[in-house]
Design a protein around this motif. Structure first.
Motif, PDB file in Angstrom:
ATOM      1  N   LYS A  57     -27.220 -31.642   0.741  1.00  0.00           N
ATOM      2  CA  LYS A  57     -26.346 -32.806   0.780  1.00  0.00           C
ATOM      3  C   LYS A  57     -24.978 -32.074   0.529  1.00  0.00           C
ATOM      4  N   VAL A  58     -24.016 -32.141   1.337  1.00  0.00           N
ATOM      5  CA  VAL A  58     -22.675 -31.345   1.327  1.00  0.00           C
ATOM      6  C   VAL A  58     -21.808 -32.356   1.790  1.00  0.00           C
ATOM      7  N   ASP A  59     -20.541 -32.636   0.590  1.00  0.00           N
ATOM      8  CA  ASP A  59     -19.458 -33.437   0.905  1.00  0.00           C
ATOM      9  C   ASP A  59     -18.722 -32.812   2.067  1.00  0.00           C
ATOM     10  N   GLU A  60     -18.356 -33.737   2.706  1.00  0.00           N
ATOM     11  CA  GLU A  60     -17.294 -33.200   4.171  1.00  0.00           C
ATOM     12  C   GLU A  60     -16.191 -32.663   3.632  1.00  0.00           C
ATOM     13  N   LYS A  61     -15.595 -32.896   2.318  1.00  0.00           N
ATOM     14  CA  LYS A  61     -14.342 -32.052   1.837  1.00  0.00           C
ATOM     15  C   LYS A  61     -14.851 -30.602   1.751  1.00  0.00           C
ATOM     16  N   VAL A  62     -15.841 -30.430   1.257  1.00  0.00           N
ATOM     17  CA  VAL A  62     -16.155 -29.007   1.053  1.00  0.00           C
ATOM     18  C   VAL A  62     -16.599 -28.261   2.399  1.00  0.00           C
ATOM     19  N   TYR A  63     -17.136 -28.871   3.378  1.00  0.00           N
ATOM     20  CA  TYR A  63     -17.238 -27.960   4.379  1.00  0.00           C
ATOM     21  C   TYR A  63     -16.334 -28.016   5.452  1.00  0.00           C
ATOM     22  N   LYS A  64     -15.561 -29.061   5.441  1.00  0.00           N
ATOM     23  CA  LYS A  64     -14.410 -29.093   6.708  1.00  0.00           C
ATOM     24  C   LYS A  64     -13.724 -27.963   6.990  1.00  0.00           C
ATOM     25  N   ASN A  65     -13.284 -27.024   6.145  1.00  0.00           N
ATOM     26  CA  ASN A  65     -12.531 -25.841   6.274  1.00  0.00           C
ATOM     27  C   ASN A  65     -13.295 -24.505   6.566  1.00  0.00           C
ATOM     28  N   ILE A  66     -14.650 -24.638   6.341  1.00  0.00           N
ATOM     29  CA  ILE A  66     -15.382 -23.432   6.484  1.00  0.00           C
ATOM     30  C   ILE A  66     -15.660 -23.352   7.950  1.00  0.00           C
ATOM     31  N   ASP A  67     -15.610 -21.940   8.563  1.00  0.00           N
ATOM     32  CA  ASP A  67     -15.631 -21.683   9.692  1.00  0.00           C
ATOM     33  C   ASP A  67     -17.032 -21.914  10.653  1.00  0.00           C
ATOM     34  N   LEU A  68     -17.257 -22.553  11.696  1.00  0.00           N
ATOM     35  CA  LEU A  68     -18.440 -22.894  12.468  1.00  0.00           C
ATOM     36  C   LEU A  68     -19.564 -21.912  12.204  1.00  0.00           C
ATOM     37  N   ASN A  69     -19.124 -20.701  12.206  1.00  0.00           N
ATOM     38  CA  ASN A  69     -19.843 -19.541  12.553  1.00  0.00           C
ATOM     39  C   ASN A  69     -20.631 -19.417  11.196  1.00  0.00           C
ATOM     40  N   SER A  70     -19.830 -19.527   9.998  1.00  0.00           N
ATOM     41  CA  SER A  70     -20.503 -19.315   8.905  1.00  0.00           C
ATOM     42  C   SER A  70     -21.297 -20.578   8.406  1.00  0.00           C
ATOM     43  N   LEU A  71     -20.880 -21.858   9.085  1.00  0.00           N
ATOM     44  CA  LEU A  71     -21.952 -22.893   8.698  1.00  0.00           C
ATOM     45  C   LEU A  71     -23.232 -22.570   9.367  1.00  0.00           C
TER      46      LEU A  71
END
Length: 140
Positions: free
Chosen positions: A14-28
């Protein structure tokens, strides 16, 4: 419902969008593979695809259709994670993937950011700049 799908749904972080929105797609993508691997779920294209969308729906959805995953975007992120580009994953869609040493390090960085609720300040993605489709209704 599919048992594998049920198993993936149980482990989706469960991850808040504010946390992941600026992490690059490849890292996700590599983080999604990392979560699957930690839970002994095979790193197939399909499993990574489903996990990535369930964990980070706002980053991997179709523009204008947030209830649906963007397969092209997920596929590109997986391809860019391979040795030719970032060397985070090795393998093929037909045979499955493995996380490289660099990929493991990147996934653990993402995990720390998620656990700490890290949301970088300054650089944000606005709704307007995230649009990836053309509006043909406007006259040229």
């Amino acid at each position: 419902m599919n048992q594998l799908l049920e198993n993936i749904k149980k482990i989706v972080p469960k991850v808040d969008e504010k946390v992941y929105k600026n992490i690059d797609l490849n890292s996700l993508i590599v983080y999604s593979a990392y979560v699957l691997d930690k839970n002994n779920i095979p790193l197939t294209f399909e499993n990574i695809y489903v996990m990535s969308y369930f964990a980070f729906p706002k980053r991997f959805c179709l523009v204008g259709f947030e209830d649906f995953p963007d397969g092209a975007r997920i596929n590109r992120a997986i391809l860019q994670s391979l040795p030719k580009y970032q060397n985070l994953l090795i393998g093929k869609a037909t045979k499955g993937y493995k996380i490289t040493t660099l990929g493991l390090s990147r996934a653990q960085e993402v995990e720390k950011k998620i656990k700490l609720g890290y949301a970088p300040k300054g650089h944000t993605i606005s709704e307007k700049s995230s649009v990836r489709t053309l509006d043909y209704s406007e006259k040229i």
